[in-house]
Design an enzyme around this catalytic site. Structure first.
Site, short mmCIF file in Angstrom:
data_model
loop_
_atom_site.label_atom_id
_atom_site.label_comp_id
_atom_site.label_asym_id
_atom_site.label_seq_id
_atom_site.Cartn_x
_atom_site.Cartn_y
_atom_site.Cartn_z
N ASP A 18 51.69 32.68 39.22
CA ASP A 18 50.53 31.79 39.14
C ASP A 18 50.93 30.45 39.75
OD1 ASP A 18 48.08 30.76 38.56
OD2 ASP A 18 48.38 30.61 36.40
N THR A 153 37.73 35.57 37.53
CA THR A 153 38.47 34.50 36.89
C THR A 153 37.57 33.72 35.94
OG1 THR A 153 39.97 32.66 37.33
CG2 THR A 153 38.03 32.83 38.74
N PHE A 175 41.62 34.14 30.34
CA PHE A 175 42.43 32.93 30.27
C PHE A 175 42.94 32.69 28.86
CE2 PHE A 175 41.50 30.10 34.18
CZ PHE A 175 41.59 31.18 35.01
#
Length: 325
Positions: A18, A153, A175
């Site tokens: 990431d 996302t 997340f």
């Protein structure tokens, strides 16, 4: 037990970097890599990436000094450099300002794939990142039907995850850390005696088990971690995208056995009751479920706003460079 914690994790989870930093990728050797506007903005400020910025600006000047064209090419150039380092796929994000516009998102995704293909990169090595709004999910459904694979996302809720699976998207990125952040802000609790009680961990565990229980092809990539405990609790998840600092922490941890906590076999044994009853969301029920989930609704909007702000900052930098070129 063999190797450090990162090596053990790789035995049953695909590790993704990431970061937009190439050196971190070379050091930790992830299979895949994912970027977003914030990561590219940060990388663009560093001198070692100046040649990439200049190449994008030259391309933009040759195409009428169009800022949008330059931005698209910049994202693709970063992706191309990443693909020289990793063996797997890179995720390239659609402009967050298009998150509520299905048709514009589809057009932008096609343009990004076209740029990759013009530079010899097949669409099998690229994931198009879209925010998990209803419009983003519908865009992904159309793109997947064309063979363009998507990474959803800014995903914070079960309803978002189910709608993505029903749309046959390739991958979702729930997340973990941002869910944790919201609950810290609301409750003040920063440390859990039982790390499995972390709300972000619980959310991804439920989604993963639901997918495997009902044989969805969509895979789960836990994202946005705040500590290594969250990562360890989700060992066995299809993929985990991890920042360089946490990759370093996992790499430096030795003599600690890591057990696999998530697996398709365990999920299959769960009773089809409660959290694991098969459900479906149409547009109306999706919007209702999302608005009823204060955390997910707030974090989705916040994430889109933050990514959009960083896109604008990057655009302004590109505009200045184009004017000077």
């Amino acid at each position: 037990m063999s190797g450090n914690t990162l090596e053990q994790l790789r035995q049953f989870t695909t590790v993704v970097a990431d970061t937009g930093d190439f050196e971190s990728m070379r050091q930790y050797k992830p299979t895949d890599a994912t970027t977003n506007p914030s990561l590219i903005l940060a990388a663009a400020k560093l001198p070692q990436y100046e040649s990439i910025i200049n190449k994008a600006v030259d391309y933009g000047k040759a195409n009428g000094s169009d800022v949008s064209v330059t931005m698209d090419y910049l994202c693709v150039l970063f992706g191309m450099e990443i693909l020289k380092i990793i063996p797997g796929r890179v995720s390239t994000e659609v402009d967050a300002r298009l998150s509520y516009d299905k048709e514009a998102s589809v057009a932008k995704a096609r343009q990004l794939i076209k740029l990759y293909e013009a530079n010899g990169i097949g669409k099998d090595r690229v994931l198009i990142k879209l925010a998990t709004t209803w419009e983003g999910i519908e865009a992904a459904k159309e793109l997947e039907a064309e063979g363009i694979h998507c990474n959803m996302t800014l995903l914070f809720s079960f309803a978002q995850a189910v709608a993505c699976a029903d749309a046959n998207v390739t991958l979702i990125s729930p997340f973990v850390g941002r869910i944790y952040d919201w609950y810290v802000a609301k409750t003040g609790i920063k440390t859990y005696a039982d790390p499995f009680e972390d709300p972000g961990v619980q959310s991804v565990t439920r989604i993963y088990n639901y997918y495997k229980k009902h044989d969805y092809k969509t895979v789960v990539m836990g994202a946005s971690f705040r500590n290594v405990s969250e990562i360890k609790c989700l060992s066995g998840c299809d993929l985990l995208t991890i920042s360089p600092s946490l990759l370093a922490e996992l790499s430096n941890e030795t003599q600690v056995p890591l057990v696999r906590n998530l697996s398709p076999e365990k999920a299959k044994q769960l009773p089809e009751t409660g959290d694991y009853v098969k459900v479906h969301f149409d547009e109306a029920t999706f919007r209702s479920a999302l608005s009823a989930d204060q955390m997910a609704d707030e974090k989705l909007k916040e994430g889109i706003e933050k990514f959009s702000a960083d896109v604008i900052k990057l655009e302004n930098d590109i505009k200045e460079r184009l004017a000077k070129a």
